[in-house]
Motif scaffolding. Sequence first.
Motif, short mmCIF file in Angstrom:
data_model
loop_
_atom_site.label_atom_id
_atom_site.label_comp_id
_atom_site.label_asym_id
_atom_site.label_seq_id
_atom_site.Cartn_x
_atom_site.Cartn_y
_atom_site.Cartn_z
N ASN A 7 0.81 -1.22 0.00
CA ASN A 7 0.00 0.00 0.00
C ASN A 7 0.85 1.27 0.00
N LYS A 9 1.98 4.86 -1.08
CA LYS A 9 1.38 6.03 -1.71
C LYS A 9 2.42 7.14 -1.80
N HIS A 11 2.23 11.03 -2.87
CA HIS A 11 1.36 12.13 -3.27
C HIS A 11 2.15 13.42 -3.36
N ARG A 20 -1.90 12.29 -7.08
CA ARG A 20 -1.73 10.94 -6.53
C ARG A 20 -0.96 10.09 -7.52
N VAL A 22 1.46 7.82 -7.14
CA VAL A 22 1.44 6.41 -6.78
C VAL A 22 0.40 6.29 -5.67
N ASP A 23 -0.58 5.42 -5.86
CA ASP A 23 -1.74 5.45 -4.96
C ASP A 23 -2.12 4.05 -4.50
N GLY A 24 -1.35 3.53 -3.59
CA GLY A 24 -1.68 2.23 -3.04
C GLY A 24 -1.12 1.07 -3.84
N THR A 63 3.89 7.38 1.98
CA THR A 63 3.37 6.57 3.08
C THR A 63 3.25 5.13 2.60
N ALA A 64 3.28 4.21 3.54
CA ALA A 64 3.11 2.80 3.18
C ALA A 64 2.78 2.00 4.43
N GLY A 228 -1.33 5.33 -11.35
CA GLY A 228 -0.84 5.28 -9.98
C GLY A 228 -1.14 4.00 -9.23
N ARG A 229 -1.86 3.07 -9.88
CA ARG A 229 -2.18 1.81 -9.19
C ARG A 229 -1.78 0.61 -10.05
#
Lengths: 334, 328
Positions: A7, A9, A11, A20, A22-24, A63-64, A228-229
């Motif tokens: 997960n 991210k 941003h 966003r 990279v988003d998860g 974040t991750a 991003g996913r």
Amino acid sequence: MLLEIENLKVHYHTRAGVVRAVDGVSLSIGEHEVFGIAGESGCGKSTLIRALMRLVPRTAKVTADRFTFRGRDLLTMPDRVFRRDMLWNEIALVPQSAMNSLNPVYRVGDQIVEAIRTHSTASRRDAESRVAALFDMVGLQPDLAARYPHQFSGGMRQRAMIAMSLALDPSLVVMDEPTTGLDVLVQERILRRLAELRTRIKSSILLITHDISVIAEMSDRIAIMYAGRLMEQAGTEAIFDEPFHPYSLGLQNAFPSIRALDRSLISIPGSPPNLINAIPGCVFAERCPFVREDCRTARPPDLEIAAGHRVACLRTADIAQIRAAAKEKATWRS
Amino acid sequence: MKAYIVQRSLLSLLTIFAVATILFILFRLLPGDPTAQVISPALDEVAQARLKEAYGLDQPMIVQYVLYLKNLVTLEWGRSFTTSEPVFDVLAYRFWNTLLLMGIGLSFSLVLGVFLGMIMAWWRNGPLDIGATIAAMVSQSAPPFITGLLLLIVLSYRLGMFPTGGMMPPGTNISGVWDVVTSAQFYHHLVLPTITVAAYYLATPMLVMRDSMLEVLGSDYIEFAQAKGLPPHKVMIRHAARNALMAVVTVSSLLLGFAIGGQVVVETVFSWPGMGLLMVEAAARHDYPVAQATFLALAVLIILLNWAADISYGWLDPRIKVGGGSHG
Ligand SMILES: Nc1ncnc2c1ncn2[C@@H]1O[C@H](COP(=O)(O)OP(=O)(O)OP(=O)(O)O)[C@@H](O)[C@H]1O
Ligand SMILES: [Mg+2]
């Protein structure tokens, strides 16, 4: 596992809003594995790499749930330790723009010597003989090390960058579009060299490109990235023989050369969404011929279809129908 | 690189020749008897006529020009109208004084400017960046005689911290450049003029370095240097500043363009016994041979400094140093 990402991210906080990029994203890379990520331009591939190598600008928030390398937490590792232990010793980079990534005022060999001596106690002479060996390995005359970047052609620079990435036998080599921007013949030669190197080195490779045929040739496992996913990830065979995500199916139509030469080219109508808009549902919904109402409201979870085969799609139950329809040109008309 | 040095050197020689020619024309366009510029009007008729012949002033213009060039090269620059000393001897002493002040002031500005510009760009929009940008704009818009006079009034006349002018205390016996540069008094006298010169010159290299550094910092090879795991100070100095420096060397010739005017002003304000002050004195006393030679010497000095900047650029940029395009 070498690299484990859960997960992730990234941003970018810009004046216009939050991008966003990279988003998860969740993925993991094992020892001596080639992991390919394919995706259109702007889908966040380079951003993912920047997060991995701590090159994101201050405007970016990373974040991750999990972000580890050989079990060490990359999110909390101090900069100094990260530079000393991770960069180049463990993770090395072949950047997207090999053309401009060499400093024009220093000799190519010296720039590799610099990387070696920053991370080891090697003497200058040892480092220089290492450079000669590396040059030989990538198919460059060792005496070219004394030349300046402006005396190198594009293909030679790309080889030099590959040589530099292997300088300290890193566990993971990240290659961002290693063949983009080179002419077809040079691309072909670099790819052949990479395929050969793959069998000789023990590093894992994270190969990133928008050219799915490059990835197909090289990778053990492949992830398809979009806006991003990750839409789908699986072993190379599985991705091409039994893809589950409509986007993967669409891509396959756009690159018929990989398996089925008889099929005509069908492209996916529309264009990727602007990453500045928060999308509650599936990011591909707008372009997906198989979209359902609930696709737009809820983000599809990563479904584990088979061992190591993950798909982010709500319609995997109807896959037989979808695969059949995806072959028809009419399906992809907007 | 060899061809480049030869080319630059020839160009410099050509420029010196052009300046000499312009001077020849200018000084003969001045109002009044052209001979008055070479022969002191104070001499008696017979002596004047004799000198006229010796200098070839009764000859056609073109012959005079050739003679003028010959005299230039053989250092036969005539005698001062006021002291009758050979012009060359007067200049020789003044030349070093100017070179010292200009050299120290310029090097100080360049080194400090480059350093500050580098720091400003690295921590852009920080307090130093904003403060120094404002200070640069103020100091650049204040002409050097204002800065110089302010420094003199406050630090010399009011607080008595520094001498009010000159290069050595009055009456000091000087027998050469070496005597000067080894004397503490000299450096005490040097402080205020150097600050004035630096305040005037500092802004350009600093702001150019800052801009060029910002541009370099955005380039791919800087990101890659970081990816290699180099410590930040190495990225800043070895990769960014080294490349940004080339832009500063390029504009330093622009800087040198202003150097003659600035030098004259600073030397006048601080009564510095250099060529700038000499030029003003000579012009005021209608001492044409001295004025002409001083101007030419200043111009040659600037051209030589420009030449040095060109050469160091060639040395900094491998595209000039080794040449050669890409191969296969
Ligand atoms: N510093 C930044 N600030 C704001 N947005 C950014 C920044 N860098 C990249 N982006 C945006 O993030 C998105 C992903 O960019 P990224 O460079 O990661 O894409 P990419 O997949 O590598 O594309 P390409 O194939 O063109 O290299 C893009 O929409 C881009 O505009
Ligand atoms: Mg990219």
